[in-house]
Motif scaffolding. Structure first.
Motif, PDB file in Angstrom:
ATOM      1  N   PRO A 107     -57.645  11.903 -31.705  1.00 45.29           N
ATOM      2  CA  PRO A 107     -58.868  12.188 -30.951  1.00 45.29           C
ATOM      3  C   PRO A 107     -58.692  12.088 -29.445  1.00 45.29           C
ATOM      4  CG  PRO A 107     -59.368  10.824 -32.845  1.00 45.29           C
ATOM      5  CD  PRO A 107     -57.878  10.903 -32.775  1.00 45.29           C
ATOM      6  N   ALA A 108     -57.898  11.104 -28.987  1.00 46.92           N
ATOM      7  CA  ALA A 108     -57.702  10.976 -27.539  1.00 46.92           C
ATOM      8  C   ALA A 108     -57.020  12.207 -26.966  1.00 46.92           C
ATOM      9  CB  ALA A 108     -56.873   9.721 -27.241  1.00 46.92           C
ATOM     10  N   ASP A 109     -56.003  12.724 -27.666  1.00 47.96           N
ATOM     11  CA  ASP A 109     -55.337  13.938 -27.198  1.00 47.96           C
ATOM     12  C   ASP A 109     -56.260  15.145 -27.267  1.00 47.96           C
ATOM     13  OD1 ASP A 109     -53.067  12.468 -26.790  1.00 47.96           O
ATOM     14  OD2 ASP A 109     -52.102  13.041 -28.682  1.00 47.96           O
ATOM     15  N   ALA A 110     -57.124  15.171 -28.277  1.00 52.76           N
ATOM     16  CA  ALA A 110     -58.065  16.280 -28.400  1.00 52.76           C
ATOM     17  C   ALA A 110     -59.044  16.297 -27.228  1.00 52.76           C
ATOM     18  CB  ALA A 110     -58.811  16.189 -29.725  1.00 52.76           C
ATOM     19  N   ILE A 111     -59.527  15.139 -26.837  1.00 54.49           N
ATOM     20  CA  ILE A 111     -60.460  15.067 -25.707  1.00 54.49           C
ATOM     21  C   ILE A 111     -59.762  15.471 -24.414  1.00 54.49           C
ATOM     22  CG2 ILE A 111     -61.874  13.508 -24.332  1.00 54.49           C
ATOM     23  CD1 ILE A 111     -62.425  11.918 -26.889  1.00 54.49           C
ATOM     24  N   ALA A 112     -58.530  14.995 -24.232  1.00 55.61           N
ATOM     25  CA  ALA A 112     -57.780  15.352 -23.023  1.00 55.61           C
ATOM     26  C   ALA A 112     -57.486  16.847 -22.988  1.00 55.61           C
ATOM     27  CB  ALA A 112     -56.480  14.548 -22.973  1.00 55.61           C
ATOM     28  N   ALA A 113     -57.149  17.411 -24.142  1.00 55.76           N
ATOM     29  CA  ALA A 113     -56.885  18.843 -24.190  1.00 55.76           C
ATOM     30  C   ALA A 113     -58.138  19.652 -23.910  1.00 55.76           C
ATOM     31  CB  ALA A 113     -56.299  19.216 -25.550  1.00 55.76           C
ATOM     32  N   LEU A 114     -59.262  19.178 -24.421  1.00 53.25           N
ATOM     33  CA  LEU A 114     -60.524  19.890 -24.180  1.00 53.25           C
ATOM     34  C   LEU A 114     -60.904  19.851 -22.709  1.00 53.25           C
ATOM     35  CD1 LEU A 114     -62.908  21.402 -25.429  1.00 53.25           C
ATOM     36  CD2 LEU A 114     -64.035  19.183 -25.769  1.00 53.25           C
ATOM     37  N   PRO A 174     -59.290  25.803 -19.883  1.00 56.96           N
ATOM     38  CA  PRO A 174     -59.954  26.638 -18.873  1.00 56.96           C
ATOM     39  C   PRO A 174     -61.395  26.942 -19.254  1.00 56.96           C
ATOM     40  CG  PRO A 174     -57.773  27.495 -19.379  1.00 56.96           C
ATOM     41  CD  PRO A 174     -58.046  26.420 -20.389  1.00 56.96           C
ATOM     42  N   PRO A 175     -62.276  27.071 -18.267  1.00 52.77           N
ATOM     43  CA  PRO A 175     -63.698  27.336 -18.550  1.00 52.77           C
ATOM     44  C   PRO A 175     -63.932  28.605 -19.365  1.00 52.77           C
ATOM     45  CG  PRO A 175     -63.403  26.664 -16.273  1.00 52.77           C
ATOM     46  CD  PRO A 175     -62.031  26.857 -16.843  1.00 52.77           C
ATOM     47  N   VAL A 176     -63.112  29.649 -19.150  1.00 51.05           N
ATOM     48  CA  VAL A 176     -63.338  30.891 -19.888  1.00 51.05           C
ATOM     49  C   VAL A 176     -63.117  30.677 -21.374  1.00 51.05           C
ATOM     50  CG1 VAL A 176     -60.950  31.672 -19.558  1.00 51.05           C
ATOM     51  CG2 VAL A 176     -62.753  33.339 -19.990  1.00 51.05           C
ATOM     52  N   ALA A 177     -62.145  29.842 -21.751  1.00 55.06           N
ATOM     53  CA  ALA A 177     -61.898  29.564 -23.163  1.00 55.06           C
ATOM     54  C   ALA A 177     -63.042  28.741 -23.749  1.00 55.06           C
ATOM     55  CB  ALA A 177     -60.570  28.829 -23.333  1.00 55.06           C
ATOM     56  N   LYS A 178     -63.544  27.770 -22.980  1.00 56.98           N
ATOM     57  CA  LYS A 178     -64.691  26.987 -23.459  1.00 56.98           C
ATOM     58  C   LYS A 178     -65.908  27.886 -23.637  1.00 56.98           C
ATOM     59  CE  LYS A 178     -63.227  22.762 -21.046  1.00 56.98           C
ATOM     60  NZ  LYS A 178     -63.594  21.788 -19.989  1.00 56.98           N
ATOM     61  N   GLY A 179     -66.103  28.819 -22.717  1.00 62.45           N
ATOM     62  CA  GLY A 179     -67.246  29.712 -22.830  1.00 62.45           C
ATOM     63  C   GLY A 179     -67.168  30.594 -24.063  1.00 62.45           C
ATOM     64  N   LEU A 180     -65.981  31.112 -24.380  1.00 65.89           N
ATOM     65  CA  LEU A 180     -65.828  31.939 -25.572  1.00 65.89           C
ATOM     66  C   LEU A 180     -66.050  31.132 -26.845  1.00 65.89           C
ATOM     67  CD1 LEU A 180     -62.692  34.012 -24.499  1.00 65.89           C
ATOM     68  CD2 LEU A 180     -65.037  34.849 -24.735  1.00 65.89           C
ATOM     69  N   MET A 218     -64.999  29.942 -40.604  1.00 68.00           N
ATOM     70  CA  MET A 218     -64.470  30.975 -39.719  1.00 68.00           C
ATOM     71  C   MET A 218     -64.924  30.748 -38.287  1.00 68.00           C
ATOM     72  SD  MET A 218     -62.564  33.526 -39.268  1.00 68.00           S
ATOM     73  CE  MET A 218     -62.143  33.751 -40.993  1.00 68.00           C
ATOM     74  N   ALA A 219     -66.157  30.304 -38.092  1.00 69.23           N
ATOM     75  CA  ALA A 219     -66.644  30.034 -36.740  1.00 69.23           C
ATOM     76  C   ALA A 219     -65.812  28.938 -36.071  1.00 69.23           C
ATOM     77  CB  ALA A 219     -68.120  29.646 -36.784  1.00 69.23           C
ATOM     78  N   LEU A 220     -65.472  27.887 -36.829  1.00 69.12           N
ATOM     79  CA  LEU A 220     -64.657  26.806 -36.274  1.00 69.12           C
ATOM     80  C   LEU A 220     -63.232  27.277 -35.990  1.00 69.12           C
ATOM     81  CD1 LEU A 220     -65.871  23.790 -38.475  1.00 69.12           C
ATOM     82  CD2 LEU A 220     -66.399  24.241 -36.061  1.00 69.12           C
ATOM     83  N   LEU A 221     -62.666  28.087 -36.874  1.00 64.96           N
ATOM     84  CA  LEU A 221     -61.310  28.587 -36.654  1.00 64.96           C
ATOM     85  C   LEU A 221     -61.231  29.467 -35.412  1.00 64.96           C
ATOM     86  CD1 LEU A 221     -60.105  29.463 -40.274  1.00 64.96           C
ATOM     87  CD2 LEU A 221     -59.302  27.599 -38.807  1.00 64.96           C
ATOM     88  N   VAL A 222     -62.208  30.337 -35.244  1.00 65.16           N
ATOM     89  CA  VAL A 222     -62.200  31.222 -34.082  1.00 65.16           C
ATOM     90  C   VAL A 222     -62.400  30.418 -32.801  1.00 65.16           C
ATOM     91  CG1 VAL A 222     -63.376  33.156 -32.971  1.00 65.16           C
ATOM     92  CG2 VAL A 222     -62.987  33.200 -35.429  1.00 65.16           C
ATOM     93  N   SER A 223     -63.320  29.440 -32.840  1.00 62.33           N
ATOM     94  CA  SER A 223     -63.535  28.604 -31.654  1.00 62.33           C
ATOM     95  C   SER A 223     -62.282  27.811 -31.312  1.00 62.33           C
ATOM     96  CB  SER A 223     -64.714  27.654 -31.909  1.00 62.33           C
ATOM     97  OG  SER A 223     -65.901  28.368 -32.165  1.00 62.33           O
ATOM     98  N   VAL A 235     -57.302  26.713 -28.010  1.00 62.66           N
ATOM     99  CA  VAL A 235     -55.852  26.509 -27.986  1.00 62.66           C
ATOM    100  C   VAL A 235     -55.162  27.647 -27.228  1.00 62.66           C
ATOM    101  CG1 VAL A 235     -53.788  26.350 -29.412  1.00 62.66           C
ATOM    102  CG2 VAL A 235     -55.870  25.159 -30.106  1.00 62.66           C
ATOM    103  N   MET A 236     -55.511  28.881 -27.552  1.00 63.10           N
ATOM    104  CA  MET A 236     -54.856  30.008 -26.903  1.00 63.10           C
ATOM    105  C   MET A 236     -55.290  30.149 -25.450  1.00 63.10           C
ATOM    106  SD  MET A 236     -52.829  30.972 -29.175  1.00 63.10           S
ATOM    107  CE  MET A 236     -52.168  32.364 -28.264  1.00 63.10           C
ATOM    108  N   GLY A 237     -56.485  29.684 -25.121  1.00 61.47           N
ATOM    109  CA  GLY A 237     -56.903  29.685 -23.725  1.00 61.47           C
ATOM    110  C   GLY A 237     -56.011  28.783 -22.879  1.00 61.47           C
ATOM    111  N   ARG A 238     -55.710  27.585 -23.408  1.00 62.45           N
ATOM    112  CA  ARG A 238     -54.800  26.682 -22.688  1.00 62.45           C
ATOM    113  C   ARG A 238     -53.389  27.269 -22.629  1.00 62.45           C
ATOM    114  NH1 ARG A 238     -53.384  22.240 -24.719  1.00 62.45           N
ATOM    115  NH2 ARG A 238     -53.128  21.118 -22.745  1.00 62.45           N
ATOM    116  N   PHE A 239     -53.026  28.063 -23.592  1.00 65.00           N
ATOM    117  CA  PHE A 239     -51.689  28.631 -23.654  1.00 65.00           C
ATOM    118  C   PHE A 239     -51.519  29.851 -22.744  1.00 65.00           C
ATOM    119  CE2 PHE A 239     -48.625  31.428 -26.081  1.00 65.00           C
ATOM    120  CZ  PHE A 239     -47.498  30.712 -25.748  1.00 65.00           C
ATOM    121  N   LEU A 240     -52.562  30.675 -22.616  1.00 65.60           N
ATOM    122  CA  LEU A 240     -52.430  31.950 -21.922  1.00 65.60           C
ATOM    123  C   LEU A 240     -53.019  31.975 -20.518  1.00 65.60           C
ATOM    124  CD1 LEU A 240     -53.356  34.331 -24.905  1.00 65.60           C
ATOM    125  CD2 LEU A 240     -51.074  33.829 -24.034  1.00 65.60           C
TER     126      LEU A 240
END
Length: 392
Positions: free
Chosen positions: A21-28, A32-38, A88-93, A98-103
C-alpha cells in the motif's frame, strides 16, 4: 555511425506494479495528472451507468443508435471509456495509471491523449462497421441492437507500446520466466485470449481487442513523431508480421504490404529501398538523391548527386528550339519584306534579267527599268493594273 531506424528512448519511470500500500500511494502521487484524469473519467462513467442505466444506450456502441433514429455518433468514441463491469472499469483505470507513469515522462500528456484518441476512435469505428457487417451477412437484428463498450481496445493499444519500448523484456511470474515469452509477445497473447472469450460467447471483446492493437500499432508505426522530427518507428520489432507466430508471417506479409502502401503510398523510404546495392549506387542512384550508404565495414557515407535539370534545360533541346525559332523568325521577316513595293520591284527586275540573258544587254536592262518605272507611276495614278508596264 547512426542506426537507420529510430525509436523513443526508454521512459524514465519503470513499468512496475506497487507491491504494498505504501508503494501504491507513492506511485499514485507521482502519476501524471492526465493519467489520473483518464482513470477518474473511466470510473465516473461506470458510476454513471450504475445510477442511470439508460446512459448505456447513449455511451455504448449500438448500431441503431449510432446511425439511425438518434444518431449518437459520439458513442464510437465514448464506448472505450464506458464500462458496465466493475472488473473491467478497474482494469482500465489501473492501465491508465501504470502506463501514464511509464509513457508520459517521455511522451508528454498531449502525445498520450493523441495516441489514445486515435486508437479508441479507430476501434469504435471498426466495431460499428462490424455490427453492420454481421447484420448484412446474417440478417439477425440482434447485432444492430447489441450494445458494445469497454476499454479492451485501449488495453490492447497499451500492450503495443510495451512491445515497442521493451521488446526483449521477459515475462516473469513469481520471479520465473513464463514459457520463454517476452514483452513483444503480449499483444498477440492478449488478442488470443480475447478470441477464446468471444468464441465461448462470454462477451464480445475480440473485435475491440484486435482493433485496439491494430490502430495502436498503426499510430506508433507511421504517425507518431519522434523527438528527432521523423514520423513512425521503422524498427524491425514493430513490423506488422512480427505480431504473429513465425508460421503465419508469410501470409500476413500480404496484409502488411497493403497497409504500408495505403498509409505511405509511394514514400521516399520505399523509393530508396528499391535502389541497388551500395557498389552500384554511384551509377544507379537517381539524380537529386542524398542517402547514407553502408560500406562493407559498416561505416556510412553520403552520396551527393547534382539536382535534376529543369524540364527543357538540356543543351541539345536548347539548340533545337533556338534553330526552330530562328527559322520561324526569318520566314516571318521574309514574308513582311515581300509585301513592300520595293521588294516587288526587285523581284521583277531579277526575273527580267534572267529572261534577257543575265543582264548583259544594257539596252534591255534600261528598257526593263523604264518599264518598271512606268508601272509604278501607273499604279500610283490608278490607270493600269500591276504588270501592264512590262508589255510596253
Amino acid at each position: 555511425s547512426e542506426p537507420r531506424h529510430h525509436h523513443f528512448a526508454m521512459a524514465s519511470a519503470p513499468l512496475v506494479l506497487p507491491s504494498n500500500p505504501a508503494d501504491a500511494i507513492a506511485a499514485l502521487q507521482s502519476t501524471p495528472p492526465v493519467a489520473k484524469g483518464l482513470a477518474g473519467l473511466t470510473m465516473g462513467l461506470y458510476l454513471l451507468g450504475l445510477l442511470v442505466p439508460s446512459a448505456e444506450s447513449v455511451l455504448a456502441i449500438k448500431a441503431t443508435n449510432t446511425y439511425g433514429a438518434h444518431s449518437y455518433i459520439w458513442n464510437v468514441f465514448t464506448a472505450g471509456f464506458f464500462n458496465t463491469s466493475i472488473i473491467m472499469a478497474l482494469l482500465v483505470s489501473l492501465a491508465f495509471l501504470v502506463m501514464g507513469r511509464f509513457l508520459v515522462p517521455e511522451w508528454g500528456g498531449g502525445e498520450l491523449l493523441r495516441f489514445l484518441s486515435f486508437s479508441n476512435l479507430g476501434t469504435g469505428i471498426m466495431v460499428f462497421i462490424c455490427q453492420i457487417f454481421y447484420y448484412m451477412t446474417s440478417f439477425n437484428y440482434k447485432y444492430l441492437e447489441q450494445p458494445i463498450s469497454g476499454g479492451v481496445g485501449l488495453i490492447a493499444a497499451f500492450a503495443v507500446t510495451v512491445k515497442q519500448r521493451l521488446p526483449e523484456e521477459p515475462i516473469s511470474i513469481f520471479g520465473q520466466n513464463f514459457l520463454g515469452l517476452t514483452a513483444k509477445d503480449i499483444p498477440c497473447i492478449l488478442v488470443l485470449i480475447c478470441a477464446v472469450i468471444s468464441l465461448l460467447d462470454l462477451t464480445a471483446v475480440f473485435m475491440q481487442c484486435a482493433s485496439g492493437a491494430y490502430f495502436g500499432w498503426l499510430y506508433l508505426r507511421f504517425i507518431q513523431r519522434s523527438p528527432g522530427g521523423l514520423r513512425g518507428d521503422m524498427n524491425d520489432t514493430m513490423a506488422f508480421i512480427m505480431f504473429f507466430p513465425p508460421p503465419l508471417r508469410p501470409a500476413m506479409q500480404v496484409v502488411s504490404s497493403a497497409t504500408y502502401k495505403l498509409v505511405c503510398v509511394k514514400s521516399v523510404r520505399s523509393m530508396l529501398d528499391e535502389l541497388p546495392a551500395p557498389r552500384q549506387m554511384g551509377s544507379a542512384l537517381p539524380t537529386g538523391v542524398f542517402r547514407g550508404v553502408g560500406g562493407d565495414d559498416g561505416d556510412s557515407t553520403v552520396i551527393e548527386v547534382a539536382p535534376p535539370p529543369l524540364p527543357g534545360s538540356d543543351p541539345a533541346d536548347k539548340e533545337r528550339r533556338r534553330a526552330r525559332a530562328m527559322k520561324a523568325l526569318q520566314e516571318r521577316m521574309a514574308a513582311i519584306v515581300q509585301d513592300t513595293p520595293a521588294a516587288q520591284d526587285a523581284l521583277r527586275e531579277s526575273w527580267r534579267e534572267k529572261e534577257g540573258g543575265g543582264g548583259g544587254d544594257a539596252g534591255n536592262s534600261a528598257a526593263l527599268k523604264r518599264g518598271a518605272s512606268k508601272e509604278r507611276e501607273d499604279e500610283m495614278a490608278g490607270n493600269t493594273t500591276p504588270g501592264a508596264g512590262i508589255g510596253e
